[in-house]
Design an enzyme around this catalytic site. Structure first.
Site, PDB file in Angstrom:
ATOM      1  N   SER A  97       0.840  -1.186   0.000  1.00 15.57           N
ATOM      2  CA  SER A  97       0.000   0.000   0.000  1.00 15.57           C
ATOM      3  C   SER A  97       0.890   1.256   0.000  1.00 15.57           C
ATOM      4  O   SER A  97       1.669   1.435  -0.922  1.00 15.57           O
ATOM      5  CB  SER A  97      -0.967  -0.055   1.187  1.00 15.57           C
ATOM      6  N   HIS A 231      -7.880  -5.670   0.349  1.00 15.02           N
ATOM      7  CA  HIS A 231      -6.669  -4.856   0.368  1.00 15.02           C
ATOM      8  C   HIS A 231      -5.565  -5.488   1.217  1.00 15.02           C
ATOM      9  O   HIS A 231      -4.385  -5.371   0.891  1.00 15.02           O
ATOM     10  CB  HIS A 231      -7.008  -3.462   0.892  1.00 15.02           C
TER      11      HIS A 231
END
Length: 279
Positions: A97, A231
């Site tokens: 990320s 995610h």
């Protein structure tokens, strides 16, 4: 979890010290994350590499240091001690990320400064620039910011349920989201090393096509790995991810055929693949 070893740098932690390893792996955490988020992966890879987990300022044992809200500033901080700690060995970068943005910027910074390129960039949970990552999360009030973090399930729920811990975490969370959402790699954002992009097939932040676009940002080989999950797919698939990283680290120990160094292969040799590792 045993206390980490701080290798004479505020930016790095070793959970399973292997300073004698032939190759190093530098792990960069996600927004709101800390070096300890890589404790488990470090354990899996400790037989293969000297794993250095990055500790950003403003959290855990750096809690009283000012947070940085720029990917470039974070990359510069990591870069200051990186060469000394990898000590001339081949090394790879792994970022998830926001950490993927920091890893990419770190590789760009080293290219601009004429320093050695990493052998491989593992870019997880983030689309390639100019993928739209600015969703304005940094402008939410505290409750909204915590709700977003809770939704992504990237932070221990016990932390989010403790008002005192939340108060301590909010400054670094807000700074990290600012860094992640405002990062602009700029023109000519190309690195000279291999890239492995990793993404979850249910990630509503990063589409598979966004992850595949990383292939346009390297002169080296490109590989796309797609996993089931959202995610934060890393936890569920950590054993397989450790295998993928370990394979690349072992190849870094062996000289490649010919005279060209890691990442110097042209696009004509690019064997980009899209592999669904877990469906």
């Amino acid at each position: 979890m045993a206390p980490p070893v701080t290798p004479a740098s505020p930016w790095f932690r070793r959970f399973h010290p292997r300073p004698d390893a032939e190759v190093a792996l530098v792990c960069l955490p996600h927004a709101g994350g800390s070096a300890s988020s890589y404790f488990s992966l470090s354990g899996r890879l400790s037989a293969s590499a000297d794993v250095l987990a990055v500790q950003y300022p403003g959290r855990q044992d750096r809690l009283h240091e000012p947070c940085l809200d720029s990917v470039r500033d974070l990359a510069r901080g990591v870069a200051a001690d990186l060469e000394r700690l990898v000590a001339g060995r081949p090394f790879a970068l792994f970022g998830h990320s926001m950490g993927a943005a920091v890893a990419f910027e770190l590789a760009l910074l080293r290219r601009r400064e004429g320093a050695r390129a990493p052998h491989t960039l593992f870019l997880s949970g983030r689309g390639a620039p100019p993928c739209g990552t600015d969703r304005g999360i940094r402008f939410l009030d505290d409750d909204g910011l915590i709700a977003e973090v809770r939704r992504l399930a990237g932070t221990d729920a016990l932390v989010l349920d403790d008002p005192d811990l939340v108060e301590l975490a909010l400054p670094s969370l807000r700074a990290d989201y600012t860094a992640a959402e405002t990062y602009d790699a700029g023109p000519g954002a190309v690195v000279h090393c291999d890239i492995v992009a990793l993404t979850g097939d249910g990630d509503d932040h990063v589409g598979i096509a966004d992850a595949e676009d990383w292939r346009d940002h390297t002169t080296g080989a490109f590989d796309l790995r797609v996993f089931s999950g959202g995610h934060f797919f890393l936890g569920e698939h950590e054993p397989r991810i450790a295998e993928i990283v370990g394979t690349a680290l072992r190849s870094a120990e062996r000289p490649r055929p010919g005279t060209r160094g890691p990442g110097a292969r042209g696009k004509e040799d690019d064997r980009a693949r899209s592999i669904r590792d877990a469906g």
